[in-house]
Design a protein around this motif. Structure first.
Motif, mmCIF file in Angstrom:
data_model
loop_
_atom_site.group_PDB
_atom_site.id
_atom_site.type_symbol
_atom_site.label_atom_id
_atom_site.label_comp_id
_atom_site.label_asym_id
_atom_site.label_seq_id
_atom_site.Cartn_x
_atom_site.Cartn_y
_atom_site.Cartn_z
ATOM 1 N N ASP A 276 3.508 -20.575 9.327
ATOM 2 C CA ASP A 276 3.479 -19.242 9.935
ATOM 3 C C ASP A 276 4.024 -19.357 11.354
ATOM 4 O O ASP A 276 3.583 -20.218 12.121
ATOM 5 C CB ASP A 276 2.041 -18.708 10.021
ATOM 6 C CG ASP A 276 1.496 -18.307 8.662
ATOM 7 O OD1 ASP A 276 2.310 -18.069 7.745
ATOM 8 O OD2 ASP A 276 0.266 -18.231 8.526
ATOM 9 N N LEU B 121 14.425 -11.834 3.874
ATOM 10 C CA LEU B 121 15.554 -12.706 3.548
ATOM 11 C C LEU B 121 15.112 -13.814 2.608
ATOM 12 O O LEU B 121 14.037 -14.387 2.796
ATOM 13 C CB LEU B 121 16.049 -13.335 4.860
ATOM 14 C CG LEU B 121 16.853 -14.625 4.814
ATOM 15 C CD1 LEU B 121 18.267 -14.359 4.293
ATOM 16 C CD2 LEU B 121 16.959 -15.245 6.219
ATOM 17 N N THR C 263 12.805 -10.049 -2.379
ATOM 18 C CA THR C 263 14.059 -10.831 -2.345
ATOM 19 C C THR C 263 13.865 -12.174 -3.056
ATOM 20 O O THR C 263 14.802 -12.700 -3.650
ATOM 21 C CB THR C 263 14.557 -11.050 -0.902
ATOM 22 O OG1 THR C 263 13.502 -11.649 -0.140
ATOM 23 C CG2 THR C 263 14.981 -9.754 -0.242
ATOM 24 N N ASN C 264 12.638 -12.743 -2.997
ATOM 25 C CA ASN C 264 12.402 -14.004 -3.718
ATOM 26 C C ASN C 264 12.476 -13.794 -5.232
ATOM 27 O O ASN C 264 13.030 -14.614 -5.963
ATOM 28 C CB ASN C 264 11.022 -14.577 -3.366
ATOM 29 C CG ASN C 264 11.086 -15.557 -2.208
ATOM 30 O OD1 ASN C 264 11.910 -15.394 -1.314
ATOM 31 N ND2 ASN C 264 10.227 -16.560 -2.206
ATOM 32 N N ARG D 153 -0.849 -13.359 -2.132
ATOM 33 C CA ARG D 153 -1.041 -12.157 -1.301
ATOM 34 C C ARG D 153 0.239 -11.319 -1.289
ATOM 35 O O ARG D 153 1.305 -11.783 -1.670
ATOM 36 C CB ARG D 153 -1.401 -12.570 0.134
ATOM 37 C CG ARG D 153 -2.788 -13.172 0.258
ATOM 38 C CD ARG D 153 -3.134 -13.396 1.716
ATOM 39 N NE ARG D 153 -2.360 -14.473 2.274
ATOM 40 C CZ ARG D 153 -2.842 -15.687 2.550
ATOM 41 N NH1 ARG D 153 -4.100 -15.972 2.333
ATOM 42 N NH2 ARG D 153 -2.069 -16.614 3.073
ATOM 43 N N SER E 256 7.456 -4.766 -3.447
ATOM 44 C CA SER E 256 6.396 -5.714 -3.832
ATOM 45 C C SER E 256 6.608 -7.040 -3.129
ATOM 46 O O SER E 256 6.699 -8.089 -3.778
ATOM 47 C CB SER E 256 6.413 -5.963 -5.340
ATOM 48 O OG SER E 256 6.356 -4.771 -6.058
ATOM 49 N N GLY E 257 6.711 -6.975 -1.797
ATOM 50 C CA GLY E 257 6.908 -8.198 -1.016
ATOM 51 C C GLY E 257 5.771 -9.169 -1.289
ATOM 52 O O GLY E 257 4.612 -8.770 -1.315
ATOM 53 N N ARG E 258 6.106 -10.429 -1.528
ATOM 54 C CA ARG E 258 5.082 -11.413 -1.902
ATOM 55 C C ARG E 258 4.813 -12.397 -0.769
ATOM 56 O O ARG E 258 5.747 -12.853 -0.095
ATOM 57 C CB ARG E 258 5.530 -12.177 -3.160
ATOM 58 C CG ARG E 258 5.653 -11.265 -4.374
ATOM 59 C CD ARG E 258 5.832 -12.046 -5.651
ATOM 60 N NE ARG E 258 7.162 -12.623 -5.788
ATOM 61 C CZ ARG E 258 7.420 -13.923 -5.773
ATOM 62 N NH1 ARG E 258 6.450 -14.801 -5.602
ATOM 63 N NH2 ARG E 258 8.650 -14.363 -5.939
ATOM 64 N N GLN F 63 11.007 -3.971 0.890
ATOM 65 C CA GLN F 63 10.564 -4.549 -0.387
ATOM 66 C C GLN F 63 9.381 -3.731 -0.898
ATOM 67 O O GLN F 63 8.443 -3.449 -0.149
ATOM 68 C CB GLN F 63 10.110 -5.992 -0.191
ATOM 69 C CG GLN F 63 11.172 -6.925 0.374
ATOM 70 C CD GLN F 63 10.684 -8.371 0.471
ATOM 71 O OE1 GLN F 63 11.203 -9.237 -0.191
ATOM 72 N NE2 GLN F 63 9.697 -8.611 1.295
HETATM 73 C C1 BTN Z 1 3.218 -15.347 3.868
HETATM 74 O O1 BTN Z 1 3.072 -15.214 5.078
HETATM 75 O O2 BTN Z 1 2.230 -15.370 3.120
HETATM 76 C C2 BTN Z 1 4.600 -15.484 3.311
HETATM 77 C C3 BTN Z 1 5.363 -14.201 3.405
HETATM 78 C C4 BTN Z 1 6.802 -14.310 2.905
HETATM 79 C C5 BTN Z 1 7.516 -12.995 2.957
HETATM 80 C C6 BTN Z 1 8.962 -13.106 2.613
HETATM 81 S S1 BTN Z 1 9.839 -11.605 2.900
HETATM 82 C C7 BTN Z 1 11.215 -12.191 2.033
HETATM 83 C C8 BTN Z 1 10.688 -12.945 0.835
HETATM 84 N N1 BTN Z 1 10.441 -12.033 -0.265
HETATM 85 C C9 BTN Z 1 9.149 -11.966 -0.578
HETATM 86 O O3 BTN Z 1 8.670 -11.256 -1.487
HETATM 87 N N2 BTN Z 1 8.439 -12.761 0.212
HETATM 88 C C10 BTN Z 1 9.276 -13.465 1.166
#
Ligand code: BTN
Length: 320
Positions: free
Chosen positions: A180, A137, A93-94, A125, A118-120, A116
């Motif tokens: 966190d 979100l 989403t980012n 990481r 490829s959630g970042r 997602q």
């Molecule tokens: C972390 O704990 O390292 C940060 C995690 C952030 C995750 C959220 S999920 C929605 C948004 N989209 C992403 O790819 N990352 C953030």
């Protein structure tokens, strides 16, 4: 807005009671048959809506489908017309928020996804983002401020999430510096804040606050010791998204009001604890003693001096 969306919003706002087809027809100025058709279309989308001859239509209490109309029904009036983009699956989403900003998005917006690919996460990481009941979100806004003000957004976001979970579930949460959120001793939420800068004016043109909250998550073995989640029965995720977003946007619109810092300190998991951190390749140990007004973590070192961290990560030292 289509009749289907209007109807969903109305049912979301009246989960406690059934509403008759007649009342709905009058409210939206359409026939009862049009209401019935819209209800049928919502059921085809997966919404469980009961209908009883004498009382009317009611959304099932445990219906937790992610939907912009449902999120909107929980937003305060001043955010009622905010842009909301919702996806079944997206890379991140980012990343999508950045694409939208690059294409000219210049209004406040929420970007939501069911999953997602490829959630970042922070520090390059990845963020575990399976389909289910979790929240992925991104909140986008355009502060036209300097970078230091935008950095506070990350502290505000942690407070917004911690306070919202407490408000909606009556469960206690904690914040591990920098952002966190912990529930039952493990991480339940990660936050990744990114800025799009305007080089000409030297301001932050857009801030993207990415928030991932674990709900009903089946964690792989490497995460199950360090991550926790709410159960889908504990919380309506549309309400969670709306409440986190409105809390954060309220704080971000009044950055001079520092009340959120007191909430941050009260929720802190690290104040008074021994911590380790790395700076320029050297490892340091000390005691976390306070959070300054910029969200920096003040650490007292063994020689009595203090050092303030504005970015990076710390780890908690086990009792010695
Ligand atoms: C972390 O704990 O390292 C940060 C995690 C952030 C995750 C959220 S999920 C929605 C948004 N989209 C992403 O790819 N990352 C953030």
């Amino acid at each position: 807005m289509t009749l289907k969306n209007d109807l969903l919003k109305e049912l979301e706002s009246n989960r406690q009671q059934a509403i008759s087809g007649q009342k709905l027809a009058e409210k939206f100025g359409v026939s009862r048959n049009a209401i019935w058709k819209a209800i049928t279309a919502l059921r085809e989308d997966g919404y469980e809506i009961s209908s009883r001859t004498n009382s009317g239509y009611q959304l099932a209490g445990d219906c937790n489908i992610l939907s912009p109309a449902a999120v909107r029904s929980y937003l305060p009036a001043e955010l009622a017309s905010i842009a909301i983009f919702s996806y079944k699956e997206i890379d991140s989403t980012n990343t999508e928020a950045k694409r939208l900003v690059n294409e000219g998005l210049n209004e406040t917006a929420l970007i939501l996804a069911e999953s997602q690919s490829s959630g970042r996460g922070r520090q390059g990481r990845s963020f575990f983002s399976p389909r289910g009941s979790s929240v992925y979100l991104s909140i986008v806004f355009h502060p036209k401020s300097g970078l230091s003000e935008a950095v506070s957004t990350t502290t505000m976001a942690a407070v917004a999430v911690a306070e919202t979970i407490e408000e909606l579930t009556a469960e206690h949460t904690e914040i591990k510096w920098v952002n966190d959120v912990f529930y039952r001793g493990k991480k339940i939420c990660g936050i990744l804040t990114e800025a799009v800068t305007d080089f000409e004016s030297g301001t932050v043109a857009s801030v993207i606050v990415g928030i991932g909250i674990n709900i009903g998550t089946d964690f792989p073995p490497e995460l199950s010791d360090i991550a926790s989640c709410l159960s889908p029965e504990q919380v309506n995720r549309n309400q969670l998204i709306a409440t986190v977003s409105s809390r954060l946007l309220k704080m971000a619109n009044a950055p001079q009001d520092k009340a959120y810092l007191q909430s941050y300190r009260t929720h802190s998991l690290v104040l008074g604890k021994k911590v380790n951190y790395f700076q320029n390749g050297t490892s340091y140990s000390g005691t976390a003693i306070d959070i300054d007004d910029a969200g920096g973590l003040i650490i007292r070192l063994a020689d009595g001096s203090t050092s303030t961290l504005h970015s990076g990560e710390i780890s908690l030292r086990l009792a010695e």
